[in-house]
Enzyme design. Structure first.
Site, PDB file in Angstrom:
ATOM      1  N   SER A 180       6.335   1.262  12.987  1.00 41.17           N
ATOM      2  CA  SER A 180       4.910   1.246  13.332  1.00 41.17           C
ATOM      3  C   SER A 180       4.684   1.914  14.679  1.00 41.17           C
ATOM      4  CB  SER A 180       4.388  -0.193  13.385  1.00 41.17           C
ATOM      5  OG  SER A 180       3.095  -0.237  13.953  1.00 41.17           O
ATOM      6  N   LYS A 217       9.024  -4.929  15.433  1.00 39.73           N
ATOM      7  CA  LYS A 217       9.406  -3.614  14.929  1.00 39.73           C
ATOM      8  C   LYS A 217      10.316  -2.892  15.912  1.00 39.73           C
ATOM      9  CE  LYS A 217       7.335  -3.021  10.881  1.00 39.73           C
ATOM     10  NZ  LYS A 217       8.050  -2.626   9.651  1.00 39.73           N
ATOM     11  N   ARG A 228       9.367  -9.441  -5.032  1.00 44.66           N
ATOM     12  CA  ARG A 228       9.531 -10.881  -4.819  1.00 44.66           C
ATOM     13  C   ARG A 228       9.408 -11.657  -6.122  1.00 44.66           C
ATOM     14  NH1 ARG A 228       6.182 -12.876   0.339  1.00 44.66           N
ATOM     15  NH2 ARG A 228       7.507 -14.691  -0.059  1.00 44.66           N
ATOM     16  N   ALA A 248       7.739  -5.933   4.999  1.00 47.98           N
ATOM     17  CA  ALA A 248       7.626  -6.492   6.344  1.00 47.98           C
ATOM     18  C   ALA A 248       6.618  -7.630   6.339  1.00 47.98           C
ATOM     19  CB  ALA A 248       7.169  -5.424   7.339  1.00 47.98           C
ATOM     20  N   ARG A 249       6.703  -8.453   7.371  1.00 50.91           N
ATOM     21  CA  ARG A 249       5.590  -9.350   7.680  1.00 50.91           C
ATOM     22  C   ARG A 249       4.610  -8.501   8.471  1.00 50.91           C
ATOM     23  NH1 ARG A 249       3.407 -13.269  11.436  1.00 50.91           N
ATOM     24  NH2 ARG A 249       2.646 -15.083  10.277  1.00 50.91           N
ATOM     25  N   GLY A 283     -25.555   2.551   3.488  1.00 49.24           N
ATOM     26  CA  GLY A 283     -26.567   3.242   4.269  1.00 49.24           C
ATOM     27  C   GLY A 283     -26.973   2.546   5.550  1.00 49.24           C
ATOM     28  N   PHE A 321       0.822  -1.206   0.000  1.00 48.64           N
ATOM     29  CA  PHE A 321       0.000   0.000   0.000  1.00 48.64           C
ATOM     30  C   PHE A 321       0.860   1.261   0.000  1.00 48.64           C
ATOM     31  CE2 PHE A 321      -2.951   2.796   2.661  1.00 48.64           C
ATOM     32  CZ  PHE A 321      -3.761   3.128   1.600  1.00 48.64           C
ATOM     33  N   TYR A 332       3.955  -8.349  16.472  1.00 51.42           N
ATOM     34  CA  TYR A 332       4.333  -7.425  15.395  1.00 51.42           C
ATOM     35  C   TYR A 332       5.037  -6.208  15.968  1.00 51.42           C
ATOM     36  CZ  TYR A 332       3.736  -3.962  11.666  1.00 51.42           C
ATOM     37  OH  TYR A 332       3.944  -2.978  10.727  1.00 51.42           O
TER      38      TYR A 332
END
Length: 320
Positions: free
Chosen positions: A116, A146, A33, A72-73, A191, A11, A142
């Protein structure tokens, strides 16, 4: 300037590639990759990139000025790994530090690490905010990975002289956003009446373009060397206000029911959704004064314009 971006299909990484590709005097490479990437034709490719302590990328890193490490994972709900912490460490710590060591050996000048806010923790009070100099207190594997990567990178910087810049984003949103942010847009678009009309929390968010703008600044700014920065839009919102402004961006009514928070928490507890409700009702704020003062940075786009861009992408993607 010659720049390598890891996590180029992600992203943040993909948006960064697109912005860098339009800058003069920047030669952009993407570490991927596979054999190809979804990116600008001018971006060159470092194929079959694997973030592993077993692979030596030193020869491929010679000649680069900057590595922006966004691979990252990532944090996932309901992680199925037998040992989640070791799974995160294998990629986010061992793989990252091996890449940084190799970058330093190859003569890379600066290593920009996308960390993060989970290094700091999971929540603040409504009136407090995390700062980059606060004592880390990660609560999940996680976040721990980090934090350990940050610590290792600082040691590498001290030992080798390669400059390291650490950026800790809060929740990032923008065109193509996924997870809970996407779910909220879907709820509003359909909605659905939502029981979130009386939430008085305070959360920092960061638009994708604001994060990318700071990353690019940190690639070059002399004062960024060996520093840690927080990043946000500079405007903290309650979940209720976010939903209202998101609905406005979608040109939809915000049908928000003022259900008391204690009732929401009781219901979430009964149905095993306490973690989800904490993300919706809890506060998490960051202090970006260091980022402003040291780098002279300010958010490139406003919350409302970033929400509008995300809404337009969401609506156009539904038509395809």
């Amino acid at each position: 300037m010659r720049v390598l971006v890891t996590g180029s299909s992600g992203f943040v990484g993909n948006r960064l590639l697109n912005v860098l590709a339009n800058k003069k005097n920047v030669e952009v490479f993407a570490a991927a990759r596979g054999e190809s990437i979804d990116g600008p034709a001018t971006v060159r490719l470092l194929k079959n990139f694997e973030l592993s302590s077993a692979v030596d990328w030193t020869p491929n890193l010679i000649g680069f000025d900057v590595v922006v490490h966004a691979a990252a994972r990532v944090h996932v709900m309901n992680d199925q790994a037998l040992n989640p912490l070791e799974a995160f460490r294998a990629v986010n710590v061992k793989g990252t530090l091996k890449l940084a060591e190799q970058a330093a050996s190859a003569g890379v000048r600066r290593f920009v690490f996308i960390s993060s806010i989970k290094v700091n923790g999971e929540s603040t009070t409504k009136d407090d905010a995390y700062s980059p100099d606060a004592v880390p207190a990660p609560l999940d594997p996680y976040g721990v990975s980090k934090m350990e990567a940050e610590s290792g990178l600082k040691a590498i910087a001290q030992r080798t002289g390669m400059e390291v810049v650490i950026i800790r984003p809060v929740l990032v949103y923008g065109p193509g956003v996924k997870a809970n942010f996407l779910k909220m847009m879907q709820w509003l678009d359909k909605g659905f009446p939502l029981p979130f009309g009386a939430i008085r929390n305070s959360r920092s968010l960061v638009a994708l373009d604001n994060l990318v703008d700071l990353i690019i600044l940190c690639m070059e700014h002399p004062a960024a060397a060996n520093q840690t920065f927080m990043v946000s839009d500079g405007e903290d919102l309650s979940t209720t206000e976010l939903l209202r402004r998101m609905a406005c961006a979608l040109d939809k009514p915000a049908r928000l029911l003022p259900v008391p928070e204690w009732i929401l928490r009781l219901g979430a507890s009964l149905f095993g959704k306490s973690d989800l409700l904490q993300r919706l009702c809890g506060s998490l704020r960051v202090d970006i004064s260091k980022t402003r003062d040291v780098l002279g940075w300010k958010p490139l786009v406003s919350v409302d314009s970033a929400l509008k861009e995300a809404a337009i992408h969401f609506q156009e993607s539904r038509k395809q």
